[in-house]
Design an enzyme around this catalytic site. Sequence first.
Site, PDB file in Angstrom:
ATOM      1  CG  HIS A 299       7.055   5.261   1.785  1.00 36.96           C
ATOM      2  ND1 HIS A 299       6.581   6.331   2.515  1.00 36.96           N
ATOM      3  CD2 HIS A 299       6.949   4.183   2.605  1.00 36.96           C
ATOM      4  CE1 HIS A 299       6.235   5.930   3.715  1.00 36.96           C
ATOM      5  NE2 HIS A 299       6.440   4.627   3.799  1.00 36.96           N
TER       6      HIS A 299
ATOM      7  CG  HIS B 173      -0.079   0.254   2.498  1.00 40.34           C
ATOM      8  ND1 HIS B 173       0.583  -0.780   3.137  1.00 40.34           N
ATOM      9  CD2 HIS B 173       0.220   1.377   3.193  1.00 40.34           C
ATOM     10  CE1 HIS B 173       1.243  -0.298   4.168  1.00 40.34           C
ATOM     11  NE2 HIS B 173       1.053   1.022   4.229  1.00 40.34           N
TER      12      HIS B 173
HETATM   13  P1  2AM Z   1       4.433   2.492   5.608  1.00 39.13           P
HETATM   14  O1  2AM Z   1       4.869   1.072   5.583  1.00 39.13           O
HETATM   15  O2  2AM Z   1       3.909   2.965   4.318  1.00 39.13           O
HETATM   16  O3  2AM Z   1       5.485   3.401   6.174  1.00 39.13           O
HETATM   17  C1  2AM Z   1       0.228   0.662   9.177  1.00 39.13           C
HETATM   18  O4  2AM Z   1       0.868   0.550  10.394  1.00 39.13           O
HETATM   19  C2  2AM Z   1       1.042   1.483   8.208  1.00 39.13           C
HETATM   20  O5  2AM Z   1       1.058   2.829   8.658  1.00 39.13           O
HETATM   21  C3  2AM Z   1       2.478   1.065   8.142  1.00 39.13           C
HETATM   22  O6  2AM Z   1       2.630   0.139   7.112  1.00 39.13           O
HETATM   23  C4  2AM Z   1       3.203   2.329   7.877  1.00 39.13           C
HETATM   24  O7  2AM Z   1       3.166   2.555   6.504  1.00 39.13           O
HETATM   25  C5  2AM Z   1       2.341   3.388   8.489  1.00 39.13           C
HETATM   26  N1  2AM Z   1       2.857   3.814   9.786  1.00 39.13           N
HETATM   27  C6  2AM Z   1       3.023   3.061  10.874  1.00 39.13           C
HETATM   28  N2  2AM Z   1       3.496   3.803  11.882  1.00 39.13           N
HETATM   29  C7  2AM Z   1       3.634   5.051  11.410  1.00 39.13           C
HETATM   30  C8  2AM Z   1       4.057   6.272  11.973  1.00 39.13           C
HETATM   31  N3  2AM Z   1       4.430   6.370  13.254  1.00 39.13           N
HETATM   32  N4  2AM Z   1       4.070   7.357  11.185  1.00 39.13           N
HETATM   33  C9  2AM Z   1       3.685   7.284   9.911  1.00 39.13           C
HETATM   34  N5  2AM Z   1       3.257   6.151   9.319  1.00 39.13           N
HETATM   35  C10 2AM Z   1       3.231   5.047  10.062  1.00 39.13           C
END
Ligand code: 2AM
Length: 177
Positions: A121, A40
């Site tokens: 990303h 995603h």
């Molecule tokens: P990402 O892999 O695209 O960075 C669900 O937890 C999703 O939310 C994760 O896959 C991550 O996406 C994003 N995420 C998790 N913790 C986060 C944080 N503290 N700040 C921003 N995005 C976060």
Amino acid sequence: MQRRLFFALPAQELRSELKHCQHELLTEGHKKPVKADNFHLTLHFLGMQDDSILPALYKAAADIECAPFEIRLDQYGLFHHARCLWLGPSHPPAALQVLFSRLSDKLKVLGLDVSSNYQPHITLFRNAHTPAQALAPELELAVSEFILYESCSTAEGVIYMPLRRWALGKHSVHEKP
Ligand code: 2AM
């Protein structure tokens, strides 16, 4: 009940291409690939939220107007702090920033903390320490909807469950899949 929530663009249409990238990067020693079902591109991470916020989130998202667009994914990157290796756009399209900002404005009205520093990303590996050596591919992600996901911890690992999806260019809201 508390749920871990985030808005994101689904990337399943590029599933086989992204798996191919992972396959190539495995040879560089990156060890923890993201499951293909979880591909995603995050718009806004909301963290743990009470269920009671869901109707307001659904209303906010349904009010967003944005035409469909495409994102060219053409660079690998590494977030040292989060240790994630990703594929993203070197030139994010203006429409993506528009969607991000419109959603951001709605979430702020609801009193939610939103990041202003947006680096779009698709995470390919977790626990990554070194940048990718391979040349990034050029993939086009067609964006025709966005989704509110719940991140659920299960015995098989984390799964991202779509709670509701909104088509771009329309006001139609599709209920839970
Ligand atoms: P990402 O892999 O695209 O960075 C669900 O937890 C999703 O939310 C994760 O896959 C991550 O996406 C994003 N995420 C998790 N913790 C986060 C944080 N503290 N700040 C921003 N995005 C976060």
